[in-house]
Write a protein that holds these residues in place. Structure first.
Motif, mmCIF file in Angstrom:
data_model
loop_
_atom_site.group_PDB
_atom_site.id
_atom_site.type_symbol
_atom_site.label_atom_id
_atom_site.label_comp_id
_atom_site.label_asym_id
_atom_site.label_seq_id
_atom_site.Cartn_x
_atom_site.Cartn_y
_atom_site.Cartn_z
ATOM 1 N N UNK A 8 -18.932 63.954 46.820
ATOM 2 C CA UNK A 8 -17.584 64.187 47.349
ATOM 3 C C UNK A 8 -17.048 62.875 47.906
ATOM 4 N N UNK A 9 -15.751 62.637 47.731
ATOM 5 C CA UNK A 9 -15.096 61.441 48.270
ATOM 6 C C UNK A 9 -14.003 61.880 49.230
ATOM 7 N N UNK A 10 -14.083 61.393 50.457
ATOM 8 C CA UNK A 10 -13.049 61.629 51.476
ATOM 9 C C UNK A 10 -12.418 60.272 51.756
ATOM 10 N N UNK A 11 -11.162 60.094 51.324
ATOM 11 C CA UNK A 11 -10.556 58.767 51.246
ATOM 12 C C UNK A 11 -9.931 58.249 52.531
ATOM 13 N N UNK A 12 -10.051 58.930 53.619
ATOM 14 C CA UNK A 12 -9.586 58.390 54.893
ATOM 15 C C UNK A 12 -8.562 59.268 55.574
ATOM 16 N N UNK A 13 -8.658 59.324 56.889
ATOM 17 C CA UNK A 13 -7.760 60.120 57.721
ATOM 18 C C UNK A 13 -7.797 61.590 57.316
ATOM 19 N N UNK A 14 -8.962 62.071 56.869
ATOM 20 C CA UNK A 14 -9.135 63.473 56.502
ATOM 21 C C UNK A 14 -9.693 64.238 57.690
ATOM 22 N N UNK A 15 -9.377 65.545 57.744
ATOM 23 C CA UNK A 15 -9.951 66.429 58.746
ATOM 24 C C UNK A 15 -10.543 67.629 58.027
ATOM 25 N N UNK A 16 -11.832 67.870 58.262
ATOM 26 C CA UNK A 16 -12.543 69.000 57.672
ATOM 27 C C UNK A 16 -12.983 69.877 58.838
ATOM 28 N N UNK A 17 -12.425 71.082 58.926
ATOM 29 C CA UNK A 17 -12.633 71.939 60.094
ATOM 30 C C UNK A 17 -13.912 72.774 59.991
ATOM 31 N N UNK A 18 -14.089 73.662 60.962
ATOM 32 C CA UNK A 18 -15.286 74.488 61.082
ATOM 33 C C UNK A 18 -15.449 75.439 59.894
ATOM 34 N N UNK A 19 -16.698 75.617 59.473
ATOM 35 C CA UNK A 19 -17.093 76.547 58.412
ATOM 36 C C UNK A 19 -16.400 76.295 57.079
ATOM 37 N N UNK A 20 -15.975 75.072 56.830
ATOM 38 C CA UNK A 20 -15.375 74.697 55.552
ATOM 39 C C UNK A 20 -16.489 74.349 54.572
ATOM 40 N N UNK A 21 -16.277 74.690 53.297
ATOM 41 C CA UNK A 21 -17.202 74.317 52.231
ATOM 42 C C UNK A 21 -16.418 73.504 51.202
ATOM 43 N N UNK A 22 -16.893 72.286 50.924
ATOM 44 C CA UNK A 22 -16.282 71.415 49.914
ATOM 45 C C UNK A 22 -17.286 71.275 48.768
ATOM 46 N N UNK A 23 -16.862 71.628 47.560
ATOM 47 C CA UNK A 23 -17.747 71.635 46.402
ATOM 48 C C UNK A 23 -18.013 70.263 45.812
ATOM 49 N N UNK A 24 -19.004 70.221 44.963
ATOM 50 C CA UNK A 24 -19.503 69.012 44.303
ATOM 51 C C UNK A 24 -18.391 68.271 43.549
ATOM 52 N N UNK A 25 -18.357 66.940 43.714
ATOM 53 C CA UNK A 25 -17.455 66.085 42.958
ATOM 54 C C UNK A 25 -15.994 66.182 43.339
ATOM 55 N N UNK A 26 -15.688 66.793 44.462
ATOM 56 C CA UNK A 26 -14.298 66.958 44.898
ATOM 57 C C UNK A 26 -13.811 65.691 45.608
ATOM 58 N N UNK A 27 -12.513 65.409 45.460
ATOM 59 C CA UNK A 27 -11.890 64.247 46.090
ATOM 60 C C UNK A 27 -10.766 64.722 46.996
ATOM 61 N N UNK A 28 -10.765 64.252 48.234
ATOM 62 C CA UNK A 28 -9.636 64.456 49.138
ATOM 63 C C UNK A 28 -8.992 63.100 49.351
ATOM 64 N N UNK A 29 -7.781 62.943 48.836
ATOM 65 C CA UNK A 29 -7.048 61.691 49.014
ATOM 66 C C UNK A 29 -6.668 61.518 50.475
ATOM 67 N N UNK A 30 -6.132 60.369 50.791
ATOM 68 C CA UNK A 30 -5.819 60.028 52.170
ATOM 69 C C UNK A 30 -4.948 61.104 52.830
ATOM 70 N N UNK A 31 -5.329 61.468 54.047
ATOM 71 C CA UNK A 31 -4.638 62.438 54.895
ATOM 72 C C UNK A 31 -4.638 63.872 54.359
ATOM 73 N N UNK A 32 -5.484 64.199 53.401
ATOM 74 C CA UNK A 32 -5.646 65.593 52.981
ATOM 75 C C UNK A 32 -6.604 66.267 53.964
#
Length: 107
Positions: free
Chosen positions: A23-47
């Motif tokens: 997984x790639x988190x590109x900056x200024x991301x917020x991942x809250x409680x009990x969140x599940x992010x799957x394999x190979x996912x990308x969150x661009x900046x501020x997502x």
């Protein structure tokens, strides 16, 4: 955090969030409680992903996308920049929110 996860600066991940491999988190991301992010996912900046939501494998959330609480997104979904996702996405494809309320499949 799974193997191969890349975190750019200013990423906040809740201690009880689950982030799969490559997984790639590109900056200024917020991942809250009990969140599940799957394999190979990308969150661009501020997502961001709000509490108890699930993002499937190989998804891409573009810049400033917000996934709200208790939303489930299947595998292989792209969500356009500045989208606000309040409803589940149950079919792969490319989506955009319109007027911050409607999710529309655009492909």
């Amino acid at each position: 955090l799974g193997p191969g996860v890349f975190l750019y600066p200013f990423v906040v991940v809740s201690a009880d969030a689950t982030i799969d491999t490559d997984v790639i988190l590109q900056g200024f991301n917020a991942i809250a409680h009990k969140v599940v992010i799957g394999k190979g996912t990308i969150l661009s900046i501020r997502a961001s992903v709000c509490g108890s939501s699930t993002v499937g494998n190989f998804c891409h959330l573009y810049t400033e996308t917000v996934v709200y609480d208790n939303v489930s997104i299947v595998d292989n979904v792209e969500i356009s920049a500045n989208s606000k996702i309040r409803k589940n996405i149950s079919q792969s494809g490319t989506y955009a929110s319109i007027a911050k309320r409607v999710v529309k499949k655009i492909n």
